[in-house]
Design an enzyme around this catalytic site. Structure first.
Site, PDB file in Angstrom:
ATOM      1  N   THR A 129      -1.871  11.413   6.420  1.00 38.94           N
ATOM      2  CA  THR A 129      -0.530  11.451   5.816  1.00 38.94           C
ATOM      3  C   THR A 129      -0.682  11.426   4.198  1.00 38.94           C
ATOM      4  OG1 THR A 129       0.483  10.284   7.734  1.00 38.94           O
ATOM      5  CG2 THR A 129       1.783   9.918   5.530  1.00 38.94           C
ATOM      6  N   ARG A 181      -9.245  10.252  -0.962  1.00 40.66           N
ATOM      7  CA  ARG A 181      -8.775  11.025  -0.143  1.00 40.66           C
ATOM      8  C   ARG A 181      -8.417  12.210  -0.465  1.00 40.66           C
ATOM      9  NH1 ARG A 181      -4.756   6.931   3.565  1.00 40.66           N
ATOM     10  NH2 ARG A 181      -4.668   5.842   1.628  1.00 40.66           N
ATOM     11  N   TYR A 213     -14.322   1.155  10.361  1.00 41.13           N
ATOM     12  CA  TYR A 213     -13.032   1.538  10.220  1.00 41.13           C
ATOM     13  C   TYR A 213     -12.382   1.950  11.678  1.00 41.13           C
ATOM     14  CZ  TYR A 213      -8.635   3.936   9.135  1.00 41.13           C
ATOM     15  OH  TYR A 213      -7.200   4.404   8.928  1.00 41.13           O
ATOM     16  N   LYS A 230     -13.428  -6.819  10.036  1.00 42.21           N
ATOM     17  CA  LYS A 230     -12.712  -8.229   9.938  1.00 42.21           C
ATOM     18  C   LYS A 230     -11.193  -7.922   9.726  1.00 42.21           C
ATOM     19  CE  LYS A 230     -16.109 -11.715   8.296  1.00 42.21           C
ATOM     20  NZ  LYS A 230     -16.594 -12.462   7.102  1.00 42.21           N
ATOM     21  N   ALA A 287      -0.416   0.120  13.069  1.00 39.31           N
ATOM     22  CA  ALA A 287      -0.868   1.072  12.361  1.00 39.31           C
ATOM     23  C   ALA A 287      -2.312   1.600  12.876  1.00 39.31           C
ATOM     24  CB  ALA A 287      -0.725   1.166  10.881  1.00 39.31           C
ATOM     25  N   GLY A 337       0.814  -1.216   0.027  1.00 40.22           N
ATOM     26  CA  GLY A 337      -0.003   0.021   0.073  1.00 40.22           C
ATOM     27  C   GLY A 337       0.852   1.319  -0.058  1.00 40.22           C
TER      28      GLY A 337
HETATM   29  P1  NAD Z   1      -3.461   1.721   1.567  1.00 41.35           P
HETATM   30  O1  NAD Z   1      -5.036   1.335   1.282  1.00 41.35           O
HETATM   31  O2  NAD Z   1      -2.649   2.301   0.626  1.00 41.35           O
HETATM   32  O3  NAD Z   1      -2.658   0.446   2.258  1.00 41.35           O
HETATM   33  C1  NAD Z   1      -3.364  -0.516   3.077  1.00 41.35           C
HETATM   34  C2  NAD Z   1      -2.675  -2.032   2.381  1.00 41.35           C
HETATM   35  O4  NAD Z   1      -3.493  -2.921   3.165  1.00 41.35           O
HETATM   36  C3  NAD Z   1      -3.034  -2.111   0.885  1.00 41.35           C
HETATM   37  O5  NAD Z   1      -2.010  -2.500   0.297  1.00 41.35           O
HETATM   38  C4  NAD Z   1      -4.092  -3.220   0.800  1.00 41.35           C
HETATM   39  O6  NAD Z   1      -4.228  -3.814  -0.278  1.00 41.35           O
HETATM   40  C5  NAD Z   1      -3.972  -3.816   2.006  1.00 41.35           C
HETATM   41  N1  NAD Z   1      -4.789  -4.997   2.701  1.00 41.35           N
HETATM   42  C6  NAD Z   1      -5.979  -4.377   2.955  1.00 41.35           C
HETATM   43  N2  NAD Z   1      -6.715  -5.343   3.484  1.00 41.35           N
HETATM   44  C7  NAD Z   1      -5.906  -6.471   3.647  1.00 41.35           C
HETATM   45  C8  NAD Z   1      -6.204  -7.818   4.273  1.00 41.35           C
HETATM   46  N3  NAD Z   1      -7.221  -8.288   4.602  1.00 41.35           N
HETATM   47  N4  NAD Z   1      -4.917  -8.570   4.030  1.00 41.35           N
HETATM   48  C9  NAD Z   1      -3.912  -8.062   3.423  1.00 41.35           C
HETATM   49  N5  NAD Z   1      -3.687  -6.793   3.080  1.00 41.35           N
HETATM   50  C10 NAD Z   1      -4.672  -5.970   3.088  1.00 41.35           C
HETATM   51  O7  NAD Z   1      -3.386   2.765   2.975  1.00 41.35           O
HETATM   52  P2  NAD Z   1      -2.326   3.511   3.742  1.00 41.35           P
HETATM   53  O8  NAD Z   1      -2.719   4.852   3.754  1.00 41.35           O
HETATM   54  O9  NAD Z   1      -0.987   3.135   3.077  1.00 41.35           O
HETATM   55  O10 NAD Z   1      -2.575   2.894   5.209  1.00 41.35           O
HETATM   56  C11 NAD Z   1      -1.709   1.975   5.855  1.00 41.35           C
HETATM   57  C12 NAD Z   1      -2.284   1.896   7.195  1.00 41.35           C
HETATM   58  O11 NAD Z   1      -2.125   3.038   7.998  1.00 41.35           O
HETATM   59  C13 NAD Z   1      -3.812   1.375   7.393  1.00 41.35           C
HETATM   60  O12 NAD Z   1      -3.776   0.384   8.581  1.00 41.35           O
HETATM   61  C14 NAD Z   1      -4.261   2.682   7.845  1.00 41.35           C
HETATM   62  O13 NAD Z   1      -5.595   2.409   8.610  1.00 41.35           O
HETATM   63  C15 NAD Z   1      -3.317   3.320   8.536  1.00 41.35           C
HETATM   64  N6  NAD Z   1      -3.521   4.845   8.412  1.00 41.35           N
HETATM   65  C16 NAD Z   1      -3.271   5.726   7.521  1.00 41.35           C
HETATM   66  C17 NAD Z   1      -3.575   7.051   7.570  1.00 41.35           C
HETATM   67  C18 NAD Z   1      -3.108   7.863   6.307  1.00 41.35           C
HETATM   68  O14 NAD Z   1      -3.187   9.246   6.207  1.00 41.35           O
HETATM   69  N7  NAD Z   1      -2.725   7.239   5.051  1.00 41.35           N
HETATM   70  C19 NAD Z   1      -3.871   7.516   8.601  1.00 41.35           C
HETATM   71  C20 NAD Z   1      -4.235   6.717   9.544  1.00 41.35           C
HETATM   72  C21 NAD Z   1      -4.140   5.445   9.744  1.00 41.35           C
HETATM   73  N1  UDP Z   2     -12.668  16.171   1.233  1.00 39.08           N
HETATM   74  C1  UDP Z   2     -13.060  17.034   0.360  1.00 39.08           C
HETATM   75  N2  UDP Z   2     -12.924  16.938  -0.897  1.00 39.08           N
HETATM   76  C2  UDP Z   2     -12.759  15.590  -1.392  1.00 39.08           C
HETATM   77  C3  UDP Z   2     -12.324  14.807  -0.496  1.00 39.08           C
HETATM   78  C4  UDP Z   2     -12.335  14.854   0.875  1.00 39.08           C
HETATM   79  O1  UDP Z   2     -13.450  18.321   0.824  1.00 39.08           O
HETATM   80  O2  UDP Z   2     -12.644  15.465  -2.556  1.00 39.08           O
HETATM   81  C5  UDP Z   2     -12.737  16.476   2.711  1.00 39.08           C
HETATM   82  C6  UDP Z   2     -13.479  15.547   3.727  1.00 39.08           C
HETATM   83  O3  UDP Z   2     -14.822  15.825   3.691  1.00 39.08           O
HETATM   84  C7  UDP Z   2     -12.562  15.621   4.812  1.00 39.08           C
HETATM   85  C8  UDP Z   2     -11.298  16.064   4.700  1.00 39.08           C
HETATM   86  O4  UDP Z   2     -11.516  16.555   3.152  1.00 39.08           O
HETATM   87  O5  UDP Z   2     -13.207  16.718   5.674  1.00 39.08           O
HETATM   88  C9  UDP Z   2     -10.351  14.977   4.619  1.00 39.08           C
HETATM   89  O6  UDP Z   2     -10.851  13.773   3.848  1.00 39.08           O
HETATM   90  P1  UDP Z   2     -10.109  12.397   3.885  1.00 39.08           P
HETATM   91  O7  UDP Z   2     -11.065  11.339   3.041  1.00 39.08           O
HETATM   92  O8  UDP Z   2      -8.920  12.634   3.212  1.00 39.08           O
HETATM   93  O9  UDP Z   2      -9.592  11.899   5.130  1.00 39.08           O
HETATM   94  P2  UDP Z   2     -10.272  11.990   6.721  1.00 39.08           P
HETATM   95  O10 UDP Z   2     -11.721  12.573   6.532  1.00 39.08           O
HETATM   96  O11 UDP Z   2     -10.460  10.391   6.909  1.00 39.08           O
HETATM   97  O12 UDP Z   2      -9.531  12.558   7.508  1.00 39.08           O
END
Ligand code: NAD
Ligand code: UDP
Length: 315
Positions: free
Chosen positions: A177, A188, A147, A93, A116, A14
């Site tokens: 992030t 996002r 979630y 799940k 994470a 991911g």
């Molecule tokens: P992402 O969707 O790019 O990565 C998630 C990865 O998990 C993907 O590669 C997906 O294929 C894999 N995956 C999903 N379900 C699976 C399963 N059942 N078995 C095996 N692999 C599985 O998202 P990301 O932004 O890289 O997020 C990574 C982690 O960080 C996640 O746990 C997410 O909840 C956490 N997180 C991310 C952010 C952010 O801003 N990016 C913020 C808070 C938490």
């Molecule tokens: N958002 C937006 N336009 C978009 C996508 C998201 O205004 O096309 C807003 C969304 O409503 C939220 C913020 O941007 O208030 C961040 O959304 P994101 O889905 O990236 O992350 P999260 O809500 O999980 O922080």
């Protein structure tokens, strides 16, 4: 003889996972990357496949996994609202069964395990900025609950395995992030706005754009992960990792338009259900125990992310 550290990264194909795998290889580790490719792609790690210290396994973490490693980073879970709401039962799940399976693996191997977790455990927060001792304001039956509650339950499991089996745990609460290899269609805000701006399409502002988020560039986050994982056993977290610089979503849209030089106009859309109004991490804990804080400004991180999407869209 010093043995090479073997590290399992679930969700390693991911966005965040692929950067973490890259960093761990640079640090001299052997990396096993496990992913079911729900939102991640082989392409995100294709540049690592030739490295003899890297192994990619297709596997769903809701099923048990048998590998031999020294450390586990558990990142597997869809992270964007569009993806995690696509199959909400599967999301819960993945959050809960995935955590149980990885904790079981860690227990058998006596391996240190990192979770994470997310700022979503705070829900729509009533205190601001959010500190780790805040218990959160989550709607347990809303559309984000699969979630949020999955991640909350995973935290419970981590702390019970720690208390009951003395497992070494590290729980990071990650705040928004962004960076290269975000999924272009995951909805996002950063990827959406950049892709819309580059295509000259309207920028979709949900609500009036006055809601806030605090955006952390991927390299800063990965540095925080590595430092937290190396701390002594007594440091378990939960620990906020994110950038405390807070912006309104409207400010983000305007900055993306400026940096891309786009002609796109802002288009207001309804605010999604349970959308948190404001979010900003208090990172005092990470500052004092990891000597860590983000160094990359939004403007600079966005410029790198824009270059990535620009190249991707040109293919
Ligand atoms: P992402 O969707 O790019 O990565 C998630 C990865 O998990 C993907 O590669 C997906 O294929 C894999 N995956 C999903 N379900 C699976 C399963 N059942 N078995 C095996 N692999 C599985 O998202 P990301 O932004 O890289 O997020 C990574 C982690 O960080 C996640 O746990 C997410 O909840 C956490 N997180 C991310 C952010 C952010 O801003 N990016 C913020 C808070 C938490
Ligand atoms: N958002 C937006 N336009 C978009 C996508 C998201 O205004 O096309 C807003 C969304 O409503 C939220 C913020 O941007 O208030 C961040 O959304 P994101 O889905 O990236 O992350 P999260 O809500 O999980 O922080």
């Amino acid at each position: 003889m010093h043995e090479i550290r073997r590290v399992l990264v679930t969700g390693g194909a991911g966005f965040i996972g692929s950067h973490l795998c890259e960093r761990l290889l640079q640090d001299g580790c052997e990396v096993i990357c496990v992913d079911n490719f729900f939102t991640g792609t082989r392409r995100n790690v294709s540049h690592l496949l030739d490295n003899h210290n890297f192994e990619l396994i297709r596997h769903d973490v809701t099923f048990p996994l048998y590998v031999e490693v020294d450390e586990i980073f558990n990142l597997a879970c869809p992270a964007s609202p569009i993806h995690y709401q696509h199959d909400p039962v599967q999301t819960t799940k993945t959050g809960v069964h995935g955590a149980i399976n990885m904790l079981g693996l860690a227990k058998r191997l006596n391996a240190r395990i990192f979770q994470a977790s997310t700022s979503e455990v705070y829900g729509d927060p009533t205190i601001h900025p959010q500190t780790e001792d805040y218990w959160g304001n989550v709607n347990p039956i809303g559309t984000r609950a699969c979630y949020d509650e999955g991640k909350r339950c995973a935290e419970t499991l981590f702390f019970d395995y720690h208390r009951q089996m003395n497992l070494s745990i590290k729980v990071a609460r990650i705040f928004n992030t962004y960076g290269p290899r975000m999924h272009p269609n995951d909805g996002r805000v950063v990827s959406n706005f950049i892709v819309q701006a580059l295509k000259g399409e309207p920028i979709t502002l949900f609500g009036d754009g006055s809601q806030t988020r605090s955006f952390c560039y991927i390299d800063d986050l990965v540095e925080g992960f590595v430092r937290l994982m190396q701390t002594e056993d007594a440091i378990t977290g939960p620990m906020n990792l994110g950038n405390p610089n807070e912006f309104t979503i409207r400010e983000l849209a305007e900055l993306v338009i400026e940096l891309t030089g786009s002609q796109s106009a802002l288009e207001m859309r309804p605010l999604p259900a349970d959308d948190p109004k404001q979010r900003q991490p208090n990172i005092d804990q990470a500052k004092s125990s990891l000597d860590w804080e983000p160094t990359i400004q939004l403007r600079d991180g966005l410029a790198k992310t824009i270059s990535y999407f620009d190249a991707l869209l040109a293919e």
